[in-house]
Write an enzyme that holds these catalytic residues in place. Structure first.
Site, PDB file in Angstrom:
ATOM      1  N   ASP A 159       0.825  -1.209   0.000  1.00  0.00           N
ATOM      2  CA  ASP A 159       0.000   0.000   0.000  1.00  0.00           C
ATOM      3  C   ASP A 159       0.864   1.265   0.000  1.00  0.00           C
ATOM      4  O   ASP A 159       2.098   1.173   0.097  1.00  0.00           O
ATOM      5  CB  ASP A 159      -0.926  -0.036   1.232  1.00  0.00           C
ATOM      6  CG  ASP A 159      -2.265   0.622   0.954  1.00  0.00           C
ATOM      7  OD1 ASP A 159      -2.350   1.460   0.035  1.00  0.00           O
ATOM      8  OD2 ASP A 159      -3.238   0.297   1.672  1.00  0.00           O
ATOM      9  N   ASP A 217     -10.295   2.863  -3.663  1.00  0.00           N
ATOM     10  CA  ASP A 217     -10.870   1.603  -3.194  1.00  0.00           C
ATOM     11  C   ASP A 217     -12.297   1.418  -3.710  1.00  0.00           C
ATOM     12  O   ASP A 217     -13.091   2.351  -3.698  1.00  0.00           O
ATOM     13  CB  ASP A 217     -10.968   1.593  -1.657  1.00  0.00           C
ATOM     14  CG  ASP A 217      -9.616   1.392  -0.993  1.00  0.00           C
ATOM     15  OD1 ASP A 217      -8.582   1.438  -1.682  1.00  0.00           O
ATOM     16  OD2 ASP A 217      -9.615   1.209   0.235  1.00  0.00           O
TER      17      ASP A 217
END
Ligand SMILES: *[C@@H]1O[C@H](CO)[C@@H](O)[C@H](O)[C@H]1NC(C)=O
Ligand SMILES: *[C@@H]1O[C@H](CO)[C@@H](O)[C@H](O)[C@H]1NC(C)=O
Ligand SMILES: *[C@@H]1O[C@H](CO)[C@@H](O)[C@H](O)[C@H]1NC(C)=O
Ligand SMILES: *[C@@H]1O[C@H](CO)[C@@H](O)[C@H](O)[C@H]1NC(C)=O
Ligand SMILES: *[C@@H]1O[C@H](CO)[C@@H](O)[C@H](O)[C@H]1NC(C)=O
Ligand SMILES: *[C@@H]1O[C@H](CO)[C@@H](O)[C@H](O)[C@H]1NC(C)=O
Length: 405
Positions: A159, A217
């Site tokens: 990430d 997301d």
């Protein structure tokens, strides 16, 4: 700082020759990932059946095997954020929370491998993971790569929270370098380019990552899914051209079987993810998924489109009827063409849409046999000059595959 200087020197030596060549992801990776459905639920006292724990991961792995998902290609069982303790051990190593992962990650990976599956794990390139509760990999890239390899991890999702986007171009290749040096093939799933907002070097990304997140997301709603599809329709910087065997643009997880989508919308997400040659990571509770959603996730005709070995990502061919219908096309092996019509709108009734074969790339003068992409039922035989008449439901998809005669 010394570490960073060393890293930059190393990269200067290795990146130019370092096209990613780890033998993985020759077709889009398939599996299951905790995040969208199970989040950062860490309280196993309050919620023992749904907290992020080895029990949850093992249970999902069991379902992937017994309910037929493994047999159709779902392979990576992946843990997202929130698996670790808030601090590293005295050697600087990450530690899986022993209350929630009593067998340790090595024990869990042994279990997963024993089922013929692979284990995915999560870390972050920054100082902390997203949410700032857990340590990130910054300054620990080599230690963490070695730890994951020792545990028998098969996929790393990396990430970008709490990091500087201008560091990605050396930081992600540095992590890939250390993963490679472990000698264990570890599929590298990067949140780079997401976080750089349209200024990414996709050549460098493809050299570094087996899959790379293209946008924000995905959430459990049609608006969210449509927002992701819009990113692919826009195809900023022509990112569609970089997907192919070994490395894939990643639109994020499938939310098929969760709460937010109707069955039509689930078909639309699944069909479009297949058109986009996307990684297929389910994020759903496999213990109580609806039968129709399960059948969709195991639809072999759609999976074959997704896994087509040529690996070409669909692009937007045209917009019709005041931009309510988007038409995407994707070349498949043996000169076949997959065509998807998507009604972006969630209002109204099914309406018939007419397209001409040549408008969607059906140029073979001998014509095509056309089948429905979901059912493989014949829809007829068409020439480039033929009109193809289709019914598209609101927020629905029509997907067909044309094979030249
Ligand atoms: C779980 O939640 C309960 C009730 O709120 C709390 O007493 C307990 O400390 C929490 N446990 C953990 C590990 O956070
Ligand atoms: C490491 O990289 C080299 C060169 O690209 C490649 O041949 C090798 O298979 C890679 N090894 C692993 C474990 O990824
Ligand atoms: C993009 O990355 C490639 C491979 O690392 C490199 O050769 C190229 O110079 C980079 N392009 C730009 C514009 O930075
Ligand atoms: C994307 O591709 C199109 C068509 O090939 C081309 O005209 C355009 O310049 C490209 N854009 C970028 C940013 O590379
Ligand atoms: C779902 O499938 C299972 C197993 O095939 C079957 O027993 C059950 O009745 C089905 N449920 C519904 C609601 O159709
Ligand atoms: C698409 O949705 C719109 C609602 O805005 C509806 O009026 C139309 O009939 C739908 N189009 C098709 C082709 O189904």
């Amino acid at each position: 700082m010394i570490f960073l200087a060393l890293t930059i020197t190393l990269l200067f030596t290795f990146v130019q020759v370092g096209a990613l060549n780890n033998g993985l992801a020759l077709t889009p990776p398939m599996g299951w990932l905790t995040w969208e459905r199970f989040r950062c639920n860490v309280n196993c006292t309050v919620d023992p059946d749904n907290c992020i724990s080895e029990k949850l991961i093992k249970t999902m792995a069991d379902h992937i095997v017994t309910d037929g998902y493994r047999d159709v290609g779902y392979e990576y069982v992946c843990i997202d954020n929130c698996w670790m303790l808030p601090s590293r051990d005295e050697h600087g190593r990450l530690v899986a929370d022993p209350d929630r992962f009593p067998s340790g990650m090595k024990g869990l990976s042994d279990y997963i491998h024993g089922k013929g599956l692979k284990l995915g794990i999560y870390e972050d390139f920054g100082v902390f993971t997203c949410g700032k509760k857990y340590p990130g990999s910054e300054f620990y890239l080599k230690t963490d790569a070695d730890t994951f390899a020792n545990w028998g991890v098969d996929l790393l999702k990396f990430d970008t929270c709490n990091s500087n986007p201008s560091d990605f171009e050396y930081g992600f290749p540095a992590m890939e370098f250390y993963l490679n040096k472990t000698g264990r093939p570890i599929l590298f799933s990067c949140e780079w380019p997401h976080g750089q907002h349209g200024k990414s070097n996709y050549t460098a990304i493809r050299n570094t990552c087996n899959m790379w997140r293209t946008g924000i997301d995905v959430q459990d709603s049609w608006d969210s899914v449509m927002g992701v599809i819009d990113v692919y329709a826009e195809d900023m910087e022509n990112f569609s051209q970089y997907s192919g065997p070994g490395g894939w643009a990643d639109p994020d997880m499938l939310v098929v079987g969760d709460f937010g989508l109707s069955y039509e919308q689930e078909r639309a997400q699944f069909g479009m993810w297949a058109m986009f040659a996307s990684p297929l990571l389910m994020s759903v509770d496999l213990r109580n998924i609806r039968n129709e959603s399960k059948a969709l996730l195991q639809n072999k005709n759609i999976l074959a489109i997704n896994q087509d070995p040529m690996g070409k990502q669909a692009t937007l061919k045209m917009k019709m009827l005041k931009n309510s219908i988007y038409v995407f096309t994707r070349p498949l092996t043996n000169s076949r063409i997959a065509v998807a019509l998507l009604n972006k709108s969630d209002r109204g009734t099914p309406t018939s849409v007419t397209i001409k074969g040549s408008d969607v790339g059906l140029s073979n003068q001998n014509g095509y046999n056309v089948v429905d992409g979901f059912t493989a039922q014949s829809m007829g035989s068409f020439l480039p000059t033929s009109d193809i008449v289709l019914n598209v439901n609101p927020s629905g998809i029509v997907l067909f595959v044309a094979t030249p005669k």
